[in-house]
Design a protein around this motif. Sequence first.
Motif, PDB file in Angstrom:
ATOM      1  N   PRO A 173      55.466  22.148  58.083  1.00  0.00           N
ATOM      2  CA  PRO A 173      56.836  21.784  57.717  1.00  0.00           C
ATOM      3  C   PRO A 173      57.365  22.657  56.592  1.00  0.00           C
ATOM      4  O   PRO A 173      56.611  23.364  55.920  1.00  0.00           O
ATOM      5  CB  PRO A 173      56.708  20.319  57.263  1.00  0.00           C
ATOM      6  N   ASN A 174      58.660  22.607  56.364  1.00  0.00           N
ATOM      7  CA  ASN A 174      59.243  23.294  55.220  1.00  0.00           C
ATOM      8  C   ASN A 174      58.555  22.835  53.935  1.00  0.00           C
ATOM      9  O   ASN A 174      58.297  21.638  53.747  1.00  0.00           O
ATOM     10  CB  ASN A 174      60.746  23.012  55.116  1.00  0.00           C
ATOM     11  N   GLY A 175      58.262  23.792  53.050  1.00  0.00           N
ATOM     12  CA  GLY A 175      57.599  23.460  51.802  1.00  0.00           C
ATOM     13  C   GLY A 175      56.095  23.322  51.913  1.00  0.00           C
ATOM     14  O   GLY A 175      55.433  22.926  50.949  1.00  0.00           O
ATOM     15  N   ALA A 176      55.532  23.700  53.073  1.00  0.00           N
ATOM     16  CA  ALA A 176      54.088  23.554  53.271  1.00  0.00           C
ATOM     17  C   ALA A 176      53.276  24.578  52.486  1.00  0.00           C
ATOM     18  O   ALA A 176      52.084  24.377  52.250  1.00  0.00           O
ATOM     19  CB  ALA A 176      53.744  23.661  54.761  1.00  0.00           C
ATOM     20  N   GLY A 177      53.901  25.700  52.104  1.00  0.00           N
ATOM     21  CA  GLY A 177      53.180  26.744  51.384  1.00  0.00           C
ATOM     22  C   GLY A 177      52.908  27.983  52.218  1.00  0.00           C
ATOM     23  O   GLY A 177      52.182  28.879  51.783  1.00  0.00           O
ATOM     24  N   LYS A 178      53.509  28.079  53.402  1.00  0.00           N
ATOM     25  CA  LYS A 178      53.222  29.186  54.322  1.00  0.00           C
ATOM     26  C   LYS A 178      53.655  30.535  53.749  1.00  0.00           C
ATOM     27  O   LYS A 178      52.874  31.483  53.723  1.00  0.00           O
ATOM     28  CB  LYS A 178      53.923  28.948  55.665  1.00  0.00           C
ATOM     29  N   THR A 179      54.899  30.627  53.302  1.00  0.00           N
ATOM     30  CA  THR A 179      55.380  31.901  52.771  1.00  0.00           C
ATOM     31  C   THR A 179      54.646  32.265  51.493  1.00  0.00           C
ATOM     32  O   THR A 179      54.380  33.448  51.234  1.00  0.00           O
ATOM     33  CB  THR A 179      56.900  31.843  52.545  1.00  0.00           C
ATOM     34  N   THR A 180      54.287  31.282  50.689  1.00  0.00           N
ATOM     35  CA  THR A 180      53.492  31.562  49.491  1.00  0.00           C
ATOM     36  C   THR A 180      52.164  32.198  49.871  1.00  0.00           C
ATOM     37  O   THR A 180      51.708  33.152  49.217  1.00  0.00           O
ATOM     38  CB  THR A 180      53.258  30.286  48.674  1.00  0.00           C
ATOM     39  N   ALA A 239      50.319  21.589  55.248  1.00  0.00           N
ATOM     40  CA  ALA A 239      51.297  20.582  54.834  1.00  0.00           C
ATOM     41  C   ALA A 239      51.045  20.289  53.370  1.00  0.00           C
ATOM     42  O   ALA A 239      49.886  20.143  52.947  1.00  0.00           O
ATOM     43  CB  ALA A 239      51.172  19.313  55.660  1.00  0.00           C
ATOM     44  N   SER A 240      52.113  20.258  52.575  1.00  0.00           N
ATOM     45  CA  SER A 240      52.020  19.974  51.135  1.00  0.00           C
ATOM     46  C   SER A 240      51.003  20.875  50.441  1.00  0.00           C
ATOM     47  O   SER A 240      50.258  20.436  49.555  1.00  0.00           O
ATOM     48  CB  SER A 240      51.656  18.498  50.906  1.00  0.00           C
ATOM     49  N   GLY A 241      50.958  22.138  50.873  1.00  0.00           N
ATOM     50  CA  GLY A 241      50.109  23.119  50.220  1.00  0.00           C
ATOM     51  C   GLY A 241      48.665  23.145  50.640  1.00  0.00           C
ATOM     52  O   GLY A 241      47.880  23.956  50.124  1.00  0.00           O
ATOM     53  N   ARG A 242      48.277  22.296  51.578  1.00  0.00           N
ATOM     54  CA  ARG A 242      46.874  22.218  51.985  1.00  0.00           C
ATOM     55  C   ARG A 242      46.731  22.438  53.493  1.00  0.00           C
ATOM     56  O   ARG A 242      47.675  22.233  54.264  1.00  0.00           O
ATOM     57  CB  ARG A 242      46.277  20.860  51.604  1.00  0.00           C
ATOM     58  N   THR A 243      45.538  22.828  53.897  1.00  0.00           N
ATOM     59  CA  THR A 243      45.213  22.948  55.317  1.00  0.00           C
ATOM     60  C   THR A 243      44.982  21.565  55.895  1.00  0.00           C
ATOM     61  O   THR A 243      44.230  20.772  55.332  1.00  0.00           O
ATOM     62  CB  THR A 243      43.938  23.793  55.517  1.00  0.00           C
ATOM     63  N   ILE A 244      45.643  21.267  57.024  1.00  0.00           N
ATOM     64  CA  ILE A 244      45.401  19.973  57.668  1.00  0.00           C
ATOM     65  C   ILE A 244      44.786  20.126  59.060  1.00  0.00           C
ATOM     66  O   ILE A 244      44.235  19.161  59.598  1.00  0.00           O
ATOM     67  CB  ILE A 244      46.680  19.127  57.760  1.00  0.00           C
ATOM     68  N   ALA A 245      44.866  21.324  59.656  1.00  0.00           N
ATOM     69  CA  ALA A 245      44.270  21.531  60.976  1.00  0.00           C
ATOM     70  C   ALA A 245      44.153  23.023  61.223  1.00  0.00           C
ATOM     71  O   ALA A 245      44.923  23.826  60.690  1.00  0.00           O
ATOM     72  CB  ALA A 245      45.113  20.888  62.076  1.00  0.00           C
ATOM     73  N   ALA A 246      43.176  23.403  62.041  1.00  0.00           N
ATOM     74  CA  ALA A 246      43.000  24.804  62.422  1.00  0.00           C
ATOM     75  C   ALA A 246      42.213  24.849  63.723  1.00  0.00           C
ATOM     76  O   ALA A 246      41.366  23.988  63.986  1.00  0.00           O
ATOM     77  CB  ALA A 246      42.267  25.584  61.330  1.00  0.00           C
ATOM     78  N   GLY A 247      42.532  25.844  64.553  1.00  0.00           N
ATOM     79  CA  GLY A 247      41.829  25.989  65.822  1.00  0.00           C
ATOM     80  C   GLY A 247      42.753  26.550  66.889  1.00  0.00           C
ATOM     81  O   GLY A 247      43.817  27.094  66.593  1.00  0.00           O
ATOM     82  N   THR A 248      42.350  26.405  68.140  1.00  0.00           N
ATOM     83  CA  THR A 248      43.199  26.844  69.237  1.00  0.00           C
ATOM     84  C   THR A 248      44.451  25.980  69.284  1.00  0.00           C
ATOM     85  O   THR A 248      44.448  24.844  68.778  1.00  0.00           O
ATOM     86  CB  THR A 248      42.466  26.736  70.573  1.00  0.00           C
ATOM     87  N   PRO A 249      45.533  26.470  69.890  1.00  0.00           N
ATOM     88  CA  PRO A 249      46.721  25.615  70.008  1.00  0.00           C
ATOM     89  C   PRO A 249      46.425  24.281  70.679  1.00  0.00           C
ATOM     90  O   PRO A 249      46.947  23.240  70.252  1.00  0.00           O
ATOM     91  CB  PRO A 249      47.676  26.473  70.844  1.00  0.00           C
TER      92      PRO A 249
END
Length: 240
Positions: free
Chosen positions: A36-43, A210-220
């Motif tokens: 979501p917006n503000g998740a920290g992606k661009t940072t 989300a909120s600056g932390r990893t919440i999931a990772a893997g294949t789509p």
Amino acid sequence: MALSATGIAVHFSGVRAVDDVSVTLGRGEILGLVGPNGAGKTTMVNVFSGFQAPTAGQVNLEGQGVAGRDAAWLARNGVVRTFQAVRLFHGLTVSENIEAALTSHGFSRSAARHRALEMLDYLGIAGRAQTRADALNYGDERRVGIARALALSPRFLLLDEPAAGMNVIEAEVLSDLIRRIRDDFGCGILLIEHNMGLITRTCERMHVMASGRTIAAGTPEAVFADAAFRAAYLGIKETA
């Protein structure tokens, strides 16, 4: 061979924009970074590309730590990015925009001109080379931003919301282009996007924040089945 970030934290005046995030991008893969917006992606992209020093953690480029290296050094060594806002010089032509980036990295003017035209031809917009940047439509602006990045022969290409404002057909064309770039340049591609159709069509792996932390990772497929992802990104809460 990989570009990796381990235990990255970025704090701004007590706000934890990124908190203990680890991401690895391999050569030849396409990784979607979503949230979501503000998740920290661009940072995170700013950290990878040298525009933001992390508060904690480290970035490694093919096994070499890059602490203290700036964006120009990383670009010269193969870590190249685009921006959500394309940031063209509107008073220059399309070709001159790319040439300016290349000469700032040590290319001669003649070599920069040749490379710029080569990249514009690769992206199918060589006919716009002498068009002033302020006369471009939105889609061509995005292509010029990608051409400017590709001109530096990236080993790792970081794309920050390249499909923003595109319709479905334009996004499908972009997906094909991203895969072609990966195949032709042999680079790893990190794709930040809100367009889930583009992500699932293009990426082999996803990393969700989300909120600056990893919440999931893997294949789509695995990520879309993850309850934390469905709650944070899609607003779907699992019921017992």
